[in-house]
Write an enzyme that holds these catalytic residues in place. Structure first.
Site, PDB file in Angstrom:
ATOM      1  N   GLU A 104      69.132  60.609  56.146  1.00 34.78           N
ATOM      2  CA  GLU A 104      69.457  61.603  55.111  1.00 34.78           C
ATOM      3  C   GLU A 104      69.479  60.974  53.717  1.00 34.78           C
ATOM      4  O   GLU A 104      69.074  61.601  52.743  1.00 34.78           O
ATOM      5  CB  GLU A 104      70.803  62.262  55.432  1.00 34.78           C
ATOM      6  CG  GLU A 104      70.707  63.166  56.651  1.00 34.78           C
ATOM      7  CD  GLU A 104      72.055  63.713  57.085  1.00 34.78           C
ATOM      8  OE1 GLU A 104      72.960  62.897  57.368  1.00 34.78           O
ATOM      9  OE2 GLU A 104      72.216  64.931  57.130  1.00 34.78           O
ATOM     10  N   GLY A 155      72.792  59.599  58.881  1.00 28.98           N
ATOM     11  CA  GLY A 155      73.050  59.583  57.441  1.00 28.98           C
ATOM     12  C   GLY A 155      72.128  58.624  56.694  1.00 28.98           C
ATOM     13  O   GLY A 155      71.911  58.795  55.484  1.00 28.98           O
ATOM     14  N   GLU A 159      72.355  62.820  65.591  1.00 27.18           N
ATOM     15  CA  GLU A 159      73.685  63.454  65.601  1.00 27.18           C
ATOM     16  C   GLU A 159      73.908  64.322  66.831  1.00 27.18           C
ATOM     17  O   GLU A 159      75.020  64.404  67.352  1.00 27.18           O
ATOM     18  CB  GLU A 159      73.882  64.301  64.330  1.00 27.18           C
ATOM     19  CG  GLU A 159      74.014  63.504  63.049  1.00 27.18           C
ATOM     20  CD  GLU A 159      72.692  63.204  62.370  1.00 27.18           C
ATOM     21  OE1 GLU A 159      71.621  63.352  63.019  1.00 27.18           O
ATOM     22  OE2 GLU A 159      72.718  62.801  61.198  1.00 27.18           O
ATOM     23  N   ALA A 177      76.008  57.436  59.635  1.00 29.56           N
ATOM     24  CA  ALA A 177      77.415  57.401  59.244  1.00 29.56           C
ATOM     25  C   ALA A 177      78.148  56.495  60.219  1.00 29.56           C
ATOM     26  O   ALA A 177      77.735  56.349  61.374  1.00 29.56           O
ATOM     27  CB  ALA A 177      78.002  58.806  59.311  1.00 29.56           C
TER      28      ALA A 177
END
Ligand code: COA
Length: 265
Positions: free
Chosen positions: A119, A116, A139, A72
């Site tokens: 993910e 992300g 993260e 992200a």
């Protein structure tokens, strides 16, 4: 051919008879980090491709030779509160859009596949990596945890022990290790990644779109339902194939010793 004027992604129809759509996250100067806009554009592109009967397989990749997606966009975290971030994550999710997309989605992983990005790859159906790719859920180093499905999908894919290690340490692993863990299906030299991925995508794109959708849903059910529910769902999806023209064509073609021509009906 790019269709809509997206700002942070590109969408091309490629492969045999343009049956493979390639969605490229196009922010190489930021290692293709996912902004809220990028995630929204990715989900919008999937809506567009869902309705296109000619498109049978989607490939996600990242622009440039450094990153698939480096997570992200961290700069967007600075002003978020718990309430606003929860709204962002509960809103239309790219990860869910990939997971529930009725056509096969392949991640073509050409570099950093972090946070992300990992993910997103986990939400895809098949992951193909270059030898130069690397993987991680870093993260924890930011004082947060994965929020795009990482704690769940990674655990389902590679097991609790290894998922826990990756998520608690935030360590980055190389493609060979990711392969050993079952995190990726195949690893190729960087120069071969695109050709090999397109070859796979084209091969899948020749199958019946009806059967592909049923197969994807049936396999996805395995990690969500208990065995009895899953076996029951499989029977329903299997039976549903018998209402398709593609099933008639597939069986006829086999008996007539010819190649089937599937129409997605
Ligand atoms: N969010 C926002 N910006 C990011 C980013 C991310 N996840 N990942 C990389 N960038 C930006 C960098 O800030 C830098 O921007 P700048 O040129 O304006 O300074 C640019 O992309 C290039 O990154 P850089 O670190 O110089 O490239 P690198 O090739 O040396 O290293 C990474 C690449 C991916 C190892 C490193 O950028 C990194 O650790 N990124 C964060 C990964 C992460 O924690 N992801 C999980 C987020 S929840």
């Amino acid at each position: 051919m790019s269709s809509q004027p997206y700002e942070t992604i590109t969408v091309e129809r490629r492969g045999n008879e343009n049956r493979v759509a390639v969605i490229t996250i196009n922010r190489p100067e930021k290692r293709n980090a996912l902004t809220i806009k990028t995630r929204a554009e990715g989900a919008a592109a999937l809506d567009e491709l869902r309705a296109e009967n000619s498109v049978r397989v989607v490939v996600f990749t990242g622009a440039g030779d450094k990153a698939f997606i480096a997570g992200a966009d961290i700069s967007e975290f600075t002003n978020e509160t718990a309430i606003t971030q929860r709204e962002v994550m509960l809103g239309r999710s790219l990860f869910t859009a990939v997971d529930t997309f009725p056509k096969p989605v392949i991640a073509m992983i050409n570099g950093y596949c972090l946070g992300g990005g990992c993910e997103l790859a986990l939400a895809c159906d098949i992951r193909i990596a270059s030898e130069t790719a690397s993987f991680g859920q870093p993260e924890i180093n930011l004082g947060i945890i994965p929020g795009g499905g990482g704690t769940q999908r990674l655990t389902h894919l590679i097991g609790e022990g290894k998922a826990m290690e990756m998520i608690l340490t935030g360590d980055i692993i190389d493609a060979k290790t990711a392969y050993t863990l079952g995190l990726v299906n195949t690893v190729y030299p960087a120069a071969e990644l695109e050709a090999k991925t397109m070859e796979l995508a084209n091969r899948i794109a020749e199958k019946s779109p009806v059967a592909l959708a049923m197969a994807k849903e049936a396999v996805k059910t395995a990690s969500r339902a208990n065995l009895d529910e899953g076996l029951r769902r499989e029977i329903d999806l299997f039976a549903m194939c018998f209402s398709s023209e593609d099933k008639t064509e597939g069986v006829s073609a086999f008996l007539e010793k010819r190649k089937p021509q599937f129409k997605g009906r």
